[in-house]
Scaffold this motif. Structure first.
Motif, short mmCIF file in Angstrom:
data_model
loop_
_atom_site.label_atom_id
_atom_site.label_comp_id
_atom_site.label_asym_id
_atom_site.label_seq_id
_atom_site.Cartn_x
_atom_site.Cartn_y
_atom_site.Cartn_z
N PHE A 163 43.64 32.23 -113.71
CA PHE A 163 43.51 30.81 -113.37
C PHE A 163 44.87 30.12 -113.42
O PHE A 163 45.58 30.21 -114.41
CB PHE A 163 42.55 30.12 -114.34
CG PHE A 163 41.10 30.47 -114.11
CD1 PHE A 163 40.31 29.67 -113.29
CD2 PHE A 163 40.53 31.58 -114.70
CE1 PHE A 163 38.98 29.99 -113.08
CE2 PHE A 163 39.20 31.90 -114.49
CZ PHE A 163 38.42 31.10 -113.68
N MET A 164 45.19 29.42 -112.34
CA MET A 164 46.33 28.52 -112.34
C MET A 164 45.88 27.10 -112.71
O MET A 164 46.63 26.34 -113.30
CB MET A 164 47.00 28.49 -110.97
CG MET A 164 47.97 29.65 -110.73
SD MET A 164 47.12 31.20 -110.37
CE MET A 164 46.64 30.92 -108.67
N GLU A 165 44.62 26.77 -112.35
CA GLU A 165 44.02 25.49 -112.73
C GLU A 165 42.55 25.75 -113.04
O GLU A 165 41.89 26.54 -112.37
CB GLU A 165 44.12 24.46 -111.60
CG GLU A 165 45.52 24.01 -111.25
CD GLU A 165 45.52 23.06 -110.05
OE1 GLU A 165 44.44 22.55 -109.70
OE2 GLU A 165 46.60 22.86 -109.47
N ARG A 166 42.05 25.06 -114.07
CA ARG A 166 40.63 25.08 -114.40
C ARG A 166 40.36 23.77 -115.14
O ARG A 166 40.53 23.70 -116.34
CB ARG A 166 40.29 26.31 -115.24
CG ARG A 166 38.82 26.47 -115.53
CD ARG A 166 38.42 27.83 -116.05
NE ARG A 166 39.38 28.50 -116.92
CZ ARG A 166 39.13 29.62 -117.59
NH1 ARG A 166 37.94 30.19 -117.48
NH2 ARG A 166 40.05 30.17 -118.36
N GLU A 167 39.94 22.74 -114.38
CA GLU A 167 39.96 21.39 -114.93
C GLU A 167 38.86 20.54 -114.32
O GLU A 167 38.18 20.94 -113.37
CB GLU A 167 41.31 20.74 -114.63
CG GLU A 167 41.58 20.62 -113.14
CD GLU A 167 42.98 20.12 -112.81
OE1 GLU A 167 43.83 20.18 -113.70
OE2 GLU A 167 43.19 19.67 -111.67
N ILE A 168 38.68 19.37 -114.89
CA ILE A 168 37.78 18.35 -114.35
C ILE A 168 38.64 17.21 -113.81
O ILE A 168 39.60 16.77 -114.47
CB ILE A 168 36.82 17.82 -115.43
CG1 ILE A 168 35.89 18.94 -115.90
CG2 ILE A 168 35.99 16.66 -114.90
CD1 ILE A 168 35.01 18.55 -117.07
N GLY A 169 38.33 16.74 -112.61
CA GLY A 169 39.11 15.65 -112.02
C GLY A 169 38.27 14.82 -111.08
O GLY A 169 37.15 15.19 -110.72
#
Length: 251
Positions: A112-118
């Protein structure tokens, strides 16, 4: 190899009352997953398989045809049937990256390079039919088959469907199914691309290399959109295939 396949078929015959062609299909698939049949390995001819397993050639042909359609096997005119070396992904079936690779005996994993809430972007809002200000789980990951990078993937999922991005480790679809949101239908668009510098670096290929870009919007049974994914696949490792049907004759 023939002995291992023969033993696996006999085991399938003992464990299930499924039709013979399905038992043979499962035996070959299991042999591929366990590494008894490696990429590029040639299978015996239909006639020889039928003789070894005491089956009709029609049964053998039906078993092989299903595995060719699934991309596990490939047939070369005049040469025979082989375990697929490239990953052949049927466009007519809704499958996950993880499921595709497991079916071919490869070990899928993600970095994962990103694993987020937005907050949803305008593009994501349109793709997922969400209102401005809605929250999404956003994933940006590099997908591997064993130790080889195969695809770069960006996904957005409504946050009220998956509330914690850490739930997703490999298969998004497995998580969705556990949450009672099993994907049942998807709209896809496939096009040829040349990798930019970042994509090429991640996939370990020269910048400008040919690739395949896949955009997918996925629905659950009640018609709700639950996934918007854009994937970039290495062109030297993937083939996408679709079965086409001709229109019925009017006589």
């Amino acid at each position: 190899m023939e002995s291992a396949l023969h033993d696996e078929y006999r085991r399938q015959a003992e464990d299930t009352h499924a039709p013979a062609y399905l038992r043979l299909r499962r035996a070959i698939r299991t042999s591929v997953e366990r590494g008894a049949l490696g990429p590029g390995h040639a299978l015996p001819s239909e006639r020889e398989l039928a003789r070894q397993l005491e089956l009709s050639r029609v049964t053998v042909r039906k078993a092989l045809a299903g595995l060719v359609e699934d991309g596990v096997l490939t047939q070369r005119h005049g040469a025979g049937t082989f375990v697929a070396e490239r990953i052949v992904k049927p466009l007519s079936k809704l499958t996950s990256f993880t499921g595709d690779l497991r079916a071919r005996g490869l070990n899928p994993r993600s970095v994962f390079m990103e694993r987020e809430i937005g907050e949803v972007t305008p593009e994501e809002a349109m793709a997922l039919n969400l209102s401005p200000g809605a929250l999404v789980v956003r994933l940006y990951r590099l997908r591997y088959g064993s130790d080889e990078p195969l695809a770069v993937e960006r996904s957005a999922i409504p946050q009220d469907i998956v509330n914690d991005p850490e739930m997703i480790e490999d298969s998004l679809y497995e998580v969705l199914e556990k949450l009672g949101c099993r994907p049942v239908r998807a709209l896809q668009r496939l096009r040829a691309v040349n990798f930019n510098a970042e994509q090429a670096r991640l996939l370990d290929v020269p910048e400008g290399s040919a690739g395949l870009a896949l955009e997918r919007r996925t629905f659950i049974a009640n018609g709700r959109l639950v996934e918007y994914t854009r994937s970039w696949y290495r062109g030297d490792a993937y083939d996408f295939v679709a079965e086409l049907q001709g229109e019925p004759s009017n006589g």
